[in-house]
Design an enzyme around this catalytic site. Structure first.
Site, PDB file in Angstrom:
ATOM      1  N   GLU A 283     -22.722 -15.435  34.376  1.00 23.28           N
ATOM      2  CA  GLU A 283     -23.095 -14.088  33.919  1.00 23.28           C
ATOM      3  C   GLU A 283     -24.448 -14.080  33.229  1.00 23.28           C
ATOM      4  OE1 GLU A 283     -19.161 -11.275  33.227  1.00 23.28           O
ATOM      5  OE2 GLU A 283     -20.246 -11.973  31.475  1.00 23.28           O
ATOM      6  N   HIS A 304     -10.184 -36.196  45.752  1.00 20.24           N
ATOM      7  CA  HIS A 304      -9.357 -36.254  46.959  1.00 20.24           C
ATOM      8  C   HIS A 304      -9.415 -34.939  47.725  1.00 20.24           C
ATOM      9  CE1 HIS A 304      -7.432 -40.151  45.848  1.00 20.24           C
ATOM     10  NE2 HIS A 304      -7.958 -39.777  44.685  1.00 20.24           N
ATOM     11  N   LYS A 418     -16.807  -1.993  39.150  1.00 20.98           N
ATOM     12  CA  LYS A 418     -16.051  -1.074  38.290  1.00 20.98           C
ATOM     13  C   LYS A 418     -16.281   0.370  38.739  1.00 20.98           C
ATOM     14  CE  LYS A 418     -16.412  -3.741  34.018  1.00 20.98           C
ATOM     15  NZ  LYS A 418     -17.010  -3.748  32.684  1.00 20.98           N
TER      16      LYS A 418
HETATM   17  O1  PA5 Z   1     -19.222 -11.597  28.782  1.00 15.90           O
HETATM   18  C1  PA5 Z   1     -18.955 -10.410  28.820  1.00 15.90           C
HETATM   19  O2  PA5 Z   1     -19.551  -9.575  28.139  1.00 15.90           O
HETATM   20  C2  PA5 Z   1     -17.833  -9.911  29.692  1.00 15.90           C
HETATM   21  O3  PA5 Z   1     -17.253 -10.926  30.430  1.00 15.90           O
HETATM   22  C3  PA5 Z   1     -16.754  -9.269  28.846  1.00 15.90           C
HETATM   23  O4  PA5 Z   1     -16.275 -10.201  27.931  1.00 15.90           O
HETATM   24  C4  PA5 Z   1     -15.609  -8.733  29.702  1.00 15.90           C
HETATM   25  O5  PA5 Z   1     -16.096  -7.870  30.675  1.00 15.90           O
HETATM   26  C5  PA5 Z   1     -14.592  -8.009  28.841  1.00 15.90           C
HETATM   27  O6  PA5 Z   1     -15.190  -6.947  28.176  1.00 15.90           O
HETATM   28  P1  PA5 Z   1     -14.482  -6.236  26.953  1.00 15.90           P
HETATM   29  O7  PA5 Z   1     -14.325  -7.216  25.852  1.00 15.90           O
HETATM   30  O8  PA5 Z   1     -15.389  -5.106  26.580  1.00 15.90           O
HETATM   31  O9  PA5 Z   1     -13.124  -5.751  27.439  1.00 15.90           O
END
Ligand code: PA5
Length: 439
Positions: A283, A304, A418
């Site tokens: 990310e 393996h 989303k």
């Molecule tokens: O790293 C990030 O920001 C994302 O992976 C969030 O943690 C994830 O989308 C969950 O978001 P939230 O805590 O707002 O539910």
């Protein structure tokens, strides 16, 4: 103390190449230290282990004690950065079988929309008393929201409104969002995801600390390890700083066409640490049509299966091995009077020693097969060293992202699925998107 060992990289990356990138890494490291880089409103994680909210930490411990006394089952609801760190540390410290060996049992929910998974969990909840920690910084993420709605409903039916409210702990934004509003209305105790800490960098906030404290992990040691490591690396912008050296190696290799990193480890309990690392780096770096693809492997298990590809397949990989010197377990191979399986040559050796030899053998084989390898050496598989390791990966990730010239702290790409999902589910406000999609 974490060491980053580049010995096995020698035939792939020259000293001149390290010298060549040193200036860029130095600038990236300075930018991180001075808060001058992209996304600098999300670098709260950098100082967190030294500068955290002590009053909230005391509440975390008190809440954890209460849950340990009144619950057999603790359900952590969250997705992405809101669950991976906690689960990774928990499994690394207590092992993958922690629910068979420890109390309370800790389950994770809301990290998918699987009906069967949630049904199984509800069935499990019938076997003991339950508390729930719902974690969402935004408070609006669909996966945890759906799971929490179901679990909240379950708790109210089972315990009544008042007792259910005592059994729900919410970790979310300090003042905004649906979850914060609901928690205040219902009287749930709340914990904070700081504004300047993004999900994937949040394991050392209440997001990770509360579930870990409930599970019985030594969170003091975890924070201390991160704090001590931060002191060691924060002021050094050179390649003597292991976090900078790792960032340098990754970027040199990437520029030479090594687009995939395999994070390997010889401890199965590292599995979720691999998932945490994949989210952290994926990310943070995978944007603007750039970035190393992070993957993980557990050895010797995967030797393996994926071992064949790593040894012999397309050569776009490099490997970073996380090696634990002391795993805390000293099982030995026993001697047999009749050497029926031919294993007496191993008698008296610990499995840890044999595993170490297997990892040396693997590194040599992979280097011979053309895979640039380096090692992140960790002294012990305990909370203190894990705190160091978390800080090592977080800081390297930020520096590496800056060298790659991306903002390591945003995640614009996560929004597309989303938007499509909301449109197809007829969420109010997405009518135009639906029309476009169906066309
Ligand atoms: O790293 C990030 O920001 C994302 O992976 C969030 O943690 C994830 O989308 C969950 O978001 P939230 O805590 O707002 O539910």
């Amino acid at each position: 103390m974490i060491r980053y060992n580049t010995g096995y990289l020698e035939s792939f990356v020259s000293k001149e190449e390290f010298d060549g990138i040193a200036k860029e890494v130095e600038r990236a490291s300075q930018d991180l230290r001075n808060g001058a880089g992209a996304g600098n409103d999300f670098i709260g994680w950098r100082d967190l282990p030294l500068d955290f909210d002590k009053e909230e930490y005391a509440r975390i411990k008190a809440a954890a004690k209460r849950v340990r006394e009144n619950s057999d089952i603790f359900v952590v609801v969250g997705i992405g950065g809101s669950y991976l760190g906690a689960r990774a540390v928990l499994e690394m410290i207590l092992g993958e079988q922690h629910n068979e060996l420890c109390k309370p049992k800790v389950y994770f929910a809301g990290n998918s929309i699987s009906s069967s998974d949630l049904s199984d969990l509800l069935e499990l909840c019938e076997t003991g008393d339950v508390s729930v920690n719902v974690i969402s910084k935004s408070g609006t993420t669909t996966e945890p929201a759906v799971a929490f709605r179901t679990l909240r409903n379950y708790l109210i039916r089972r315990y009544g409104e008042e007792e259910a409210a005592r059994r729900i702990l919410a970790t979310t934004d300090r003042s905004r969002g649906t979850l914060k509003k609901l928690s205040d209305e219902q009287g749930y105790e709340t914990f904070v995801v700081p504004d300047d800490v993004g999900g994937r960098f949040s394991v050392l906030t209440a997001v990770g600390l509360l579930p870990l404290a409930v599970a019985g992990v030594d969170t003091d040691a975890l924070l201390q390890g991160a704090a001590d490591y931060r002191k060691k690396v924060h002021l050094d912008d050179s390649l003597c700083n292991p976090t900078n050296l790792y960032a340098a190696a990754r970027n040199i290799l990437y520029r030479k066409g090594k687009n995939v990193e395999v994070l390997s480890c010889f401890e199965p309990r590292f599995r979720m640490m691999g998932e945490w690392y994949k989210q952290l780096y994926g990310e943070s770096e995978g944007k603007d049509k750039k970035g190393i693809y992070p993957s993980s492997a557990l050895f010797t298990t995967d030797l393996h299966s994926m071992g064949q590809y790593i040894q012999d397949g397309s050569r776009f990989l490099f490997e970073t091995m996380v090696s634990f010197k002391d795993t805390g377990s000293k099982l030995k191979v026993n001697e047999e009077k009749v050497d029926f399986d031919g294993l007496n040559y191993l008698a008296g050796k610990t499995l840890e020693e044999i595993n170490q030899v297997a990892s040396d053998a693997t590194l040599r084989a992979h280097v011979e097969g053309g895979v640039p390898c380096s090692i992140v050496e960790v002294e012990r598989a305990d909370a203190y060293n894990l705190g160091e390791l978390i800080y090592f990966f977080e800081r390297s990730c930020a520096v590496s992202g800056y060298v790659l010239d991306v903002n390591p702290f945003n995640q614009p790409g996560v929004e597309t699925y989303k938007r499509n999902m909301f449109a197809l589910l007829d969420k109010p406000g997405y009518e135009e998107d639906k029309k476009k999609l169906l066309k």
